[in-house]
Design a protein around this motif. Structure first.
Motif, PDB file in Angstrom:
ATOM      1  N   ILE A   1      17.433  10.413 -36.067  1.00 54.31           N
ATOM      2  CA  ILE A   1      18.180   9.198 -35.732  1.00 54.31           C
ATOM      3  C   ILE A   1      19.672   9.488 -35.665  1.00 54.31           C
ATOM      4  O   ILE A   1      20.365   9.121 -34.696  1.00 54.31           O
ATOM      5  CB  ILE A   1      17.873   8.088 -36.763  1.00 54.31           C
ATOM      6  CG1 ILE A   1      16.445   7.568 -36.589  1.00 54.31           C
ATOM      7  CG2 ILE A   1      18.879   6.943 -36.634  1.00 54.31           C
ATOM      8  CD1 ILE A   1      16.004   6.600 -37.678  1.00 54.31           C
TER       9      ILE A   1
ATOM     10  N   LEU B   1      16.389   3.445 -29.341  1.00 55.24           N
ATOM     11  CA  LEU B   1      16.042   4.458 -30.349  1.00 55.24           C
ATOM     12  C   LEU B   1      14.535   4.605 -30.478  1.00 55.24           C
ATOM     13  O   LEU B   1      14.008   5.714 -30.637  1.00 55.24           O
ATOM     14  CB  LEU B   1      16.653   4.085 -31.701  1.00 55.24           C
ATOM     15  CG  LEU B   1      18.114   4.460 -31.929  1.00 55.24           C
ATOM     16  CD1 LEU B   1      18.589   3.906 -33.270  1.00 55.24           C
ATOM     17  CD2 LEU B   1      18.299   5.975 -31.895  1.00 55.24           C
TER      18      LEU B   1
ATOM     19  N   VAL C   1      11.996   2.247 -37.065  1.00 51.92           N
ATOM     20  CA  VAL C   1      13.391   2.632 -36.829  1.00 51.92           C
ATOM     21  C   VAL C   1      14.326   1.736 -37.629  1.00 51.92           C
ATOM     22  O   VAL C   1      15.303   2.206 -38.221  1.00 51.92           O
ATOM     23  CB  VAL C   1      13.709   2.562 -35.319  1.00 51.92           C
ATOM     24  CG1 VAL C   1      15.200   2.820 -35.077  1.00 51.92           C
ATOM     25  CG2 VAL C   1      12.869   3.560 -34.544  1.00 51.92           C
TER      26      VAL C   1
END
Length: 804
Positions: free
Chosen positions: A646, A661, A672
């Motif tokens: 990330i 993402l 996430v």
């Protein structure tokens, strides 16, 4: 019409009868040998056949005198005092009543003794039972009339008097032990500890003299045990109970048997006063334990000694049964209490009471959802140690701990807790780790066969309260690890769990240091056998091989030119997939720079290990990185691969949405969001309006970490890299379900036993499949019935028509 015959009475016959009867009931004791007048009178009575009536007349006279005069006078003497009288006066009244009773009966007792001697000598042709027989008849008459319906006042006065004399006696004993002579000097306001009177009014000496005289009178009248036993028993029982409550209750670290025996000898000194058979036959010292029954008073004291021992053992066992759960919990500090309980339990018939109470204590105080599994196991281990000391036959342990074993089988984390304790990972429980490393381990594979070669002469039958199982006293193990493993009846469950624990530890530490694990595996091999620990040895070998392979690859990379070296240094833990527990599967797309480094590592591994390749688990492992921001640098941060992925994406683009993402990583948006929370908490990433996330280049001083830290997401604390036992078990059960469906499709209906036997026949056991016992199979089938995937009727299972 008149009969011409007449009965002639020999001259002097009435005078002879009067002389003999007067000699037998004279207030003065008759002489040892009768004078010539009495002898002639006795001979005349015997010649006329009247000698046989002398005995009956004397006993009847005694009975009449008792009924009309002596016994009423005795009870009147006891009851004449009012309720406000002093204890000292009541003691005197008790003694005076028995004195008067003895004085009234003494002429008759002397006469019976004289008549018995005449009968023994056959004087004048007199025959009868003799002196001993006459005494027994007379005393039977006395006891029957005097004690047939006694007034409660007698026992009240005797109990009060004996209690006081006991206090006086024990005071003398204490003074003797302290080396003091005479009564203690006390202030005017204090009282004597013996007689509870003011020092100037102390009557301790008088009380002991009265006890001595009373014992002598009761012994002469053969009333001693009849009058004294109830009061003495009441006093001794009360004193033993009080002493035990004061000294033993809640105290487990000291033995009280020696203390009780010392106190018992002091009490026997008082009993020797109470049961003295003649004046002067008492003393203040304790009675030796080896006093012979043929000695005066020896048989009585020996009976009382045995009675007190028996009562002490019974009361002690009752008290310790109530406290047994606490005694087990405090083991080994409570060993003295266990040893005392064992000694007393062998002398009472209270094993069943102990078993019932202990099982109830376990069920109410231990076996409920509020107690952690590790605490239950800890108490169970203490129970094994304590109860094998209490009962070497292990029957009490087997019966009393059966509810614990049954309850532990219902806890999902039992196996993991036991394995954690074995390897020293469980907090606060080192007993199993110490047991595992002891010098003489019990091998589970050979435990049964070793017992078969034992000496038949040493065999002893089980106690009657043993459970009716297939294990005899020789086969009943006292080994802690064996008993814990036997909870499930199969050591494979524990071996599988240990493989999972070992895999988790090896995959979490990532430093290739396996010294502790190697030691544990070697110890477990002694317990479970080498063949069962083969998979664990392969896992440890994989770690060692990984360290060597990583070293070789790094050396090869170091020889490359700088432009060809990988941008990110990579170390891998290379696992032999067939020998490791099943790892969790999570799909995740790594940044290109990481994927490129993995491909380069795989290429070099394939060159090093021909015919082998790598299948990466990108979600497992640890990443060490530095995060450089505008006003600060976070160095040496250890995070999970997904956290690193990330933050690396923010290196390419400063602002991301959850959807972007999620697409880049190939994971869900919810995952996430949870993983971003870690970077938000540490002031690296901030959430903006519209659900966008960006790097926080500058931050306040409070948000700047002072030193390097390991960042751990709350979701990952205690997370395992391997699937749990329940997850693996569910997968295996689904494999069984496929077999069951196929069998029921072909055979239409089957009983539980038939299904179980078919599964055992056709399903191969091994590292991938674990055999299912009947109870587990029944529970599994019942779950399928509740889910409407099976139908059961009269114990026969079949598939629903829609499933066929």
């Amino acid at each position: 019409m008149k009969d011409g015959r007449s009965v002639s009475m020999p001259p002097g016959l009435p005078a002879a009868w009067a002389a003999v009867t007067a000699a037998l009931v004279s207030p003065v004791a008759p002489p040892a040998a009768p004078d010539e007048t009495v002898s002639d009178a006795l001979a005349l009575l015997c010649e006329q056949g009247l000698g046989q009536y002398v005995e009956g007349w004397l006993l009847e006279t005694l009975q009449v005198r008792l009924t009309t005069d002596v016994v009423p006078e005795f009870w009147a003497g006891l009851e004449h005092l009012d309720g406000d009288s002093q204890e000292r006066d009541r003691a005197r009244a008790l003694l005076d009543a028995f004195r008067t009773l003895f004085l009234r009966l003494e002429p008759f007792l002397g006469g019976l003794e004289q008549l018995g001697l005449w009968q023994n000598e056959g004087r004048g042709g007199l025959v009868g039972p003799g002196a001993h027989g006459l005494r027994e008849r007379a005393f039977s008459v006395i006891r029957a009339i005097l004690l047939f319906s006694p007034s409660p006042v007698l026992q009240q006065r005797v109990l009060e008097f004996y209690s006081r004399t006991f206090s006086v006696h024990m005071r003398q004993v204490r003074e003797g032990l302290e080396g003091e002579e005479g009564p203690e000097e006390a202030d005017g306001d204090c009282v004597c500890p013996g007689c509870a009177a003011l020092p100037q009014l102390c009557w301790c000496k008088e009380a002991l003299e009265q006890l001595q005289e009373l014992s002598h009178i009761l012994s002469r009248l053969q009333l001693l045990e009849r009058v004294s036993s109830e009061a003495v028993t009441s006093i001794l029982h009360r004193l033993i109970e009080q002493r035990m409550e004061q000294r033993c209750r809640g105290e487990y670290e000291s033995s009280f048997l020696a203390d009780f025996n010392d106190w018992l000898e002091q009490v026997l000194g008082w009993l020797s006063r109470v049961f003295a058979s003649e004046v002067g036959e008492t003393g203040t010292r304790s009675v030796p334990a080896d006093s012979k029954p043929d000695q005066p008073g020896g048989a009585i004291l020996q009976r009382w000694r045995c009675h007190m021992h028996q009562f002490f053992c019974r009361i002690y066992v009752n008290m310790r049964i109530e406290e047994l759960f606490s005694i087990i919990r405090d083991f080994p500090e409570s060993i003295p209490a266990i040893e005392d309980l064992k000694f007393c339990l062998e002398r009472t018939n209270q094993r069943q009471q102990l078993l019932t109470s202990l099982k109830s204590a376990f069920e109410t105080r231990l076996l409920h959802p509020g107690v952690h599994t590790s605490d239950i196991i800890t108490v169970y281990i203490s129970a094994i140690k304590a109860l094998r000391e209490l009962d070497p036959s292990m029957v009490i342990l087997q019966v009393a701990c059966q509810p614990i074993r049954k309850y532990l089988r219902t806890r999902e984390d039992t196996v993991r807790q036991i394995v954690g304790s074995l390897t020293g990972d469980a907090e606060g429980c080192s007993d199993l780790a110490n047991e595992l490393s002891r010098a003489d381990p019990v091998t589970l594979e050979t435990q049964d066969s070793e017992d078969e070669g034992s000496d038949p002469d040493e065999w002893t039958p089980d106690p009657t309260d043993a459970l009716t199982d297939k294990m005899g006293s020789k086969r009943r193990s006292s080994d802690i690890i064996s008993l814990l493993v036997s909870i499930y009846g199969s050591k494979e469950i524990f071996i599988d769990e240990y493989k999972t624990v070992l895999a988790d530890r090896l995959l979490h530490q990532l430093n290739y240091n396996t010294a502790r694990e190697i030691r544990n595996v070697e110890l477990l091999k002694l317990r479970f056998g080498e063949s069962h620990m083969h998979y664990c040895e392969v896992m440890l070998k994989d770690v060692a091989d990984s360290r060597r392979i990583n070293s070789n690859i790094r050396e090869e990379e170091a020889r490359l030119p700088a432009e060809e070296q990988p941008p990110i240094p990579l170390s891998a833990m290379i696992l032999s997939s067939e020998f490791w527990p099943q790892l969790k599967e999570e799909k995740m797309e790594l940044p290109a720079v990481i994927s490129k480094a993995m491909e380069a590592y795989t290429h070099r591994f394939e060159k090093l290990k021909a015919m082998r390749t790598l299948s990466w688990k990108p979600h497992l492992g640890s990443v060490t990185l530095d995060v450089e921001l505008e006003d600060r640098t976070l160095s040496n941060l250890s995070v999970s691969p997904i956290h690193a992925a990330i933050i690396l994406h923010f290196q390419d683009k400063s602002t991301w949405t959850l959807e972007e993402l999620s697409g880049a990583l190939g994971v869900s948006q919810e995952l996430v969001r949870r993983k971003l929370a870690l970077w938000q908490q540490h002031g690296v990433v901030q959430e903006e309006a519209g659900g966008r996330y960006s790097i926080l280049e500058t931050a306040s001083s409070r948000e700047r970490p002072e030193r390097a830290v390991m960042l751990i997401d709350s979701d990952e604390e205690g997370d395992s890299n391997t699937t749990t036992q329940s997850e693996q078990r569910e997968e295996k059960l689904q494999l069984f379900w496929a077999y069951i469906q196929a069998m029921l499709t072909n055979l239409e209906s089957m009983t539980l036993e038939r299904i179980h036997s078919m599964l055992r026949m056709f399903v191969a056991t091994g590292p991938g499949v674990t055999e299912m016992d009947v109870n587990e199979l029944q529970a599994f089938l019942q779950k399928k019935v509740r889910d409407h995937q099976l139908i059961v009727s009269a114990g026969v299972y079949r598939l629903p028509k829609s499933s066929q």
